[in-house]
Design a protein around this motif. Structure first.
Motif, PDB file in Angstrom:
ATOM      1  N   PHE A   1       3.377  -0.115 -67.590  1.00 45.84           N
ATOM      2  CA  PHE A   1       4.044   1.068 -68.111  1.00 45.84           C
ATOM      3  C   PHE A   1       3.074   2.197 -68.457  1.00 45.84           C
ATOM      4  N   TRP A   2       1.954   1.845 -69.035  1.00 42.40           N
ATOM      5  CA  TRP A   2       0.948   2.859 -69.386  1.00 42.40           C
ATOM      6  C   TRP A   2       0.512   3.605 -68.131  1.00 42.40           C
ATOM      7  N   ALA A   3       0.174   2.887 -67.107  1.00 43.86           N
ATOM      8  CA  ALA A   3      -0.261   3.493 -65.843  1.00 43.86           C
ATOM      9  C   ALA A   3       0.837   4.363 -65.258  1.00 43.86           C
ATOM     10  N   LEU A   4       2.043   3.866 -65.252  1.00 46.35           N
ATOM     11  CA  LEU A   4       3.145   4.628 -64.671  1.00 46.35           C
ATOM     12  C   LEU A   4       3.395   5.917 -65.443  1.00 46.35           C
ATOM     13  N   ARG A   5       3.330   5.839 -66.756  1.00 47.58           N
ATOM     14  CA  ARG A   5       3.556   7.056 -67.558  1.00 47.58           C
ATOM     15  C   ARG A   5       2.507   8.104 -67.255  1.00 47.58           C
ATOM     16  N   HIS A   6       1.264   7.648 -67.157  1.00 49.85           N
ATOM     17  CA  HIS A   6       0.185   8.613 -66.977  1.00 49.85           C
ATOM     18  C   HIS A   6       0.125   9.144 -65.549  1.00 49.85           C
ATOM     19  N   ILE A   7       0.481   8.334 -64.578  1.00 50.45           N
ATOM     20  CA  ILE A   7       0.451   8.818 -63.201  1.00 50.45           C
ATOM     21  C   ILE A   7       1.619   9.752 -62.926  1.00 50.45           C
ATOM     22  N   THR A   8       2.800   9.390 -63.414  1.00 56.84           N
ATOM     23  CA  THR A   8       3.994  10.180 -63.100  1.00 56.84           C
ATOM     24  C   THR A   8       4.241  11.301 -64.092  1.00 56.84           C
ATOM     25  N   GLY A   9       3.708  11.149 -65.303  1.00 53.02           N
ATOM     26  CA  GLY A   9       4.014  12.132 -66.333  1.00 53.02           C
ATOM     27  C   GLY A   9       5.401  11.959 -66.927  1.00 53.02           C
ATOM     28  N   GLU A  10       6.039  10.857 -66.593  1.00 53.66           N
ATOM     29  CA  GLU A  10       7.388  10.633 -67.083  1.00 53.66           C
ATOM     30  C   GLU A  10       7.474   9.295 -67.815  1.00 53.66           C
ATOM     31  N   ASN A  11       8.567   9.106 -68.525  1.00 53.13           N
ATOM     32  CA  ASN A  11       8.835   7.828 -69.178  1.00 53.13           C
ATOM     33  C   ASN A  11      10.332   7.579 -69.179  1.00 53.13           C
ATOM     34  N   PRO A  12      10.826   6.896 -68.174  1.00 49.12           N
ATOM     35  CA  PRO A  12      12.271   6.690 -68.063  1.00 49.12           C
ATOM     36  C   PRO A  12      12.807   5.525 -68.883  1.00 49.12           C
ATOM     37  N   THR A  13      11.917   4.853 -69.626  1.00 48.84           N
ATOM     38  CA  THR A  13      12.408   3.700 -70.383  1.00 48.84           C
ATOM     39  C   THR A  13      13.306   4.169 -71.516  1.00 48.84           C
ATOM     40  N   ARG A  14      14.403   3.474 -71.660  1.00 46.21           N
ATOM     41  CA  ARG A  14      15.333   3.803 -72.727  1.00 46.21           C
ATOM     42  C   ARG A  14      14.728   3.372 -74.061  1.00 46.21           C
ATOM     43  N   ILE A  15      14.973   4.167 -75.074  1.00 44.11           N
ATOM     44  CA  ILE A  15      14.367   3.899 -76.379  1.00 44.11           C
ATOM     45  C   ILE A  15      14.709   2.494 -76.846  1.00 44.11           C
ATOM     46  N   GLU A  16      15.948   2.105 -76.634  1.00 41.57           N
ATOM     47  CA  GLU A  16      16.386   0.791 -77.118  1.00 41.57           C
ATOM     48  C   GLU A  16      15.809  -0.354 -76.291  1.00 41.57           C
ATOM     49  N   HIS A  17      15.147  -0.034 -75.186  1.00 39.95           N
ATOM     50  CA  HIS A  17      14.544  -1.068 -74.346  1.00 39.95           C
ATOM     51  C   HIS A  17      13.063  -1.276 -74.652  1.00 39.95           C
ATOM     52  N   ARG A  18      12.486  -0.409 -75.467  1.00 42.75           N
ATOM     53  CA  ARG A  18      11.032  -0.487 -75.658  1.00 42.75           C
ATOM     54  C   ARG A  18      10.622  -1.806 -76.303  1.00 42.75           C
ATOM     55  N   GLY A  19       9.605  -2.396 -75.756  1.00 41.45           N
ATOM     56  CA  GLY A  19       9.151  -3.709 -76.188  1.00 41.45           C
ATOM     57  C   GLY A  19       9.796  -4.842 -75.419  1.00 41.45           C
ATOM     58  N   ASN A  20      10.813  -4.534 -74.633  1.00 37.15           N
ATOM     59  CA  ASN A  20      11.503  -5.546 -73.839  1.00 37.15           C
ATOM     60  C   ASN A  20      11.052  -5.386 -72.393  1.00 37.15           C
ATOM     61  N   MET A  21      10.101  -6.211 -71.994  1.00 35.22           N
ATOM     62  CA  MET A  21       9.480  -6.020 -70.693  1.00 35.22           C
ATOM     63  C   MET A  21      10.463  -6.088 -69.528  1.00 35.22           C
ATOM     64  N   PRO A  22      11.380  -7.058 -69.483  1.00 35.09           N
ATOM     65  CA  PRO A  22      12.313  -7.077 -68.353  1.00 35.09           C
ATOM     66  C   PRO A  22      13.173  -5.809 -68.272  1.00 35.09           C
ATOM     67  N   LEU A  23      13.651  -5.333 -69.387  1.00 38.45           N
ATOM     68  CA  LEU A  23      14.505  -4.146 -69.364  1.00 38.45           C
ATOM     69  C   LEU A  23      13.702  -2.891 -69.048  1.00 38.45           C
ATOM     70  N   MET A  24      12.494  -2.786 -69.594  1.00 34.08           N
ATOM     71  CA  MET A  24      11.655  -1.636 -69.275  1.00 34.08           C
ATOM     72  C   MET A  24      11.284  -1.642 -67.803  1.00 34.08           C
ATOM     73  N   THR A  25      11.046  -2.834 -67.272  1.00 34.91           N
ATOM     74  CA  THR A  25      10.739  -2.945 -65.848  1.00 34.91           C
ATOM     75  C   THR A  25      11.905  -2.434 -65.014  1.00 34.91           C
ATOM     76  N   GLU A  26      13.100  -2.808 -65.387  1.00 33.92           N
ATOM     77  CA  GLU A  26      14.264  -2.352 -64.630  1.00 33.92           C
ATOM     78  C   GLU A  26      14.465  -0.851 -64.770  1.00 33.92           C
ATOM     79  N   ASP A  27      14.154  -0.290 -65.938  1.00 28.10           N
ATOM     80  CA  ASP A  27      14.220   1.174 -66.095  1.00 28.10           C
ATOM     81  C   ASP A  27      13.287   1.859 -65.101  1.00 28.10           C
ATOM     82  N   TRP A  28      12.078   1.322 -64.982  1.00 28.09           N
ATOM     83  CA  TRP A  28      11.109   1.942 -64.071  1.00 28.09           C
ATOM     84  C   TRP A  28      11.492   1.709 -62.606  1.00 28.09           C
TER      85      TRP A  28
END
Lengths: 146, 176
Positions: free
Chosen positions: B139-166
């Motif tokens: 996630f760190w790499a993706l945020r910095h490369i894309t300049g975006e963060n599509p992870t939903r706030i309620e998903h933060r810390g939940n790796m499977p859900l954050m992965t699906e957001d990305w």
């Protein structure tokens, strides 16, 4: 392979007792485990991680102390077993938090080693280049104690 | 092979090239390739032949009658053959060295992870492919490369859900 890897990362485990107590699991980390959560990755970096109070973001000992303080913990002087209390220990390298362990009723400690397994261990068993050393103890009344 | 020789070879220009339609542009009657990533994309398309390749520029020639032929020059963007191999090497080292760590700072500051981030956008399809196989702390790499963060706030810390957001973001941006 798990024992070999853990002993390579934490050489003190060669000379101190430890037991692997779970499978590897990427869903939760040491901070979550210390807080009793095995479903989320905890760290005060809110963009990607769970932290109970996002206003307390920051990779400092103070952040961890304040957040666990809100969970009923107070800073204490040592990690010895005290009846009626449960304790957590914060490891740091150059004052930067790296790891937390939670005390077991036996007086040993339990740690979730990143994405690796949970282990029960002595505090010094995981001190070293991997996690540094214990810099802070905190305790709270054990509500389950009877 | 010269355009003349190619023109003498029997070759039927199909009305529907086996090329993704979005890679074609038609300007004043010319058919122009764009955005192909590997010269192999066009080497085996029968209606075109590569006349010359030099310094990343390929001159390709439609295999149709000489009098109606046109020379089209395009800059080919070639993926370095070693990029995928390098990514895999760095990924393996990173995973092995950081598996015991909890701090996202420590995980992301690992030299191999930083080198992957240094690949920039070229790393994105490789990272997303990895995430479809095994979620990890990309996630760190993706945020910095894309300049975006599509992870939903309620998903933060939940790796499977954050992965699906990305991965949803990746699909909507044609990385998957």
């Amino acid at each position: 392979m798990s024992d070999e890897k853990l002993r390579a990362i934490f050489p003190n485990l060669l000379n101190t007792p430890y037991v692997i107590t779970s499978e590897k699991d990427k869903k939760y980390n040491c901070i979550a485990w210390a807080a009793g959560d095995n479903a989320k990755w905890w760290w005060p970096l809110p963009e990607d991680n769970y932290w109970p109070n996002e206003a307390q973001a920051g990779n400092t000992m103070r952040t961890f102390a304040d957040t666990f303080g809100e969970m009923g913990y107070d800073i204490c002087e040592h990690g010895g077993l005290e009846p009626g209390y449960e304790k957590v220990a914060l490891y740091t390298i150059d004052k930067a938090p790296t790891h937390m362990a939670r005390q077991l009723p036996t007086g040993d400690w339990t740690s979730k080693c990143g994405q690796l397994e949970d282990i029960s261990h002595l505090l010094e068993g995981i001190e070293g280049d991997g996690y540094g050393s214990v810099a802070l103890f905190m305790k709270r009344p054990n509500l389950d104690f009877s | 092979m010269t355009p003349f020789v190619e023109a003498m070879c029997p070759s039927d220009v199909t009305s529907t090239p086996p090329i993704p339609h979005e890679k074609l542009k038609c300007t004043n009657g010319e058919i122009i390739y764009s955005d192909f990533k590997n010269v192999r994309d066009i080497q085996y398309i029968p209606e075109f032949v590569i006349v010359n390749r030099n310094n990343g520029v390929a001159t390709i020639h439609p295999a149709k009658p000489f009098l109606n032929s046109e020379l089209i020059e395009h800059e080919i963007i070639e993926e370095p053959e070693g990029l995928m191999e390098l990514f895999q090497e760095l990924k393996i080292t990173w995973k092995n060295d950081t598996a015991h760590l909890s701090s996202p700072f420590d995980i992301a500051m690992h030299e191999s992870y930083q080198r992957i981030m240094g690949m920039g956008e070229k790393a994105l399809p490789l990272i997303f492919e990895e995430m479809t196989k095994e979620p990890d702390y990309w996630f760190w790499a993706l945020r910095h490369i894309t300049g975006e963060n599509p992870t939903r706030i309620e998903h933060r810390g939940n790796m499977p859900l954050m992965t699906e957001d990305w991965l949803s973001w990746a699909r909507s941006h044609s990385y998957l």
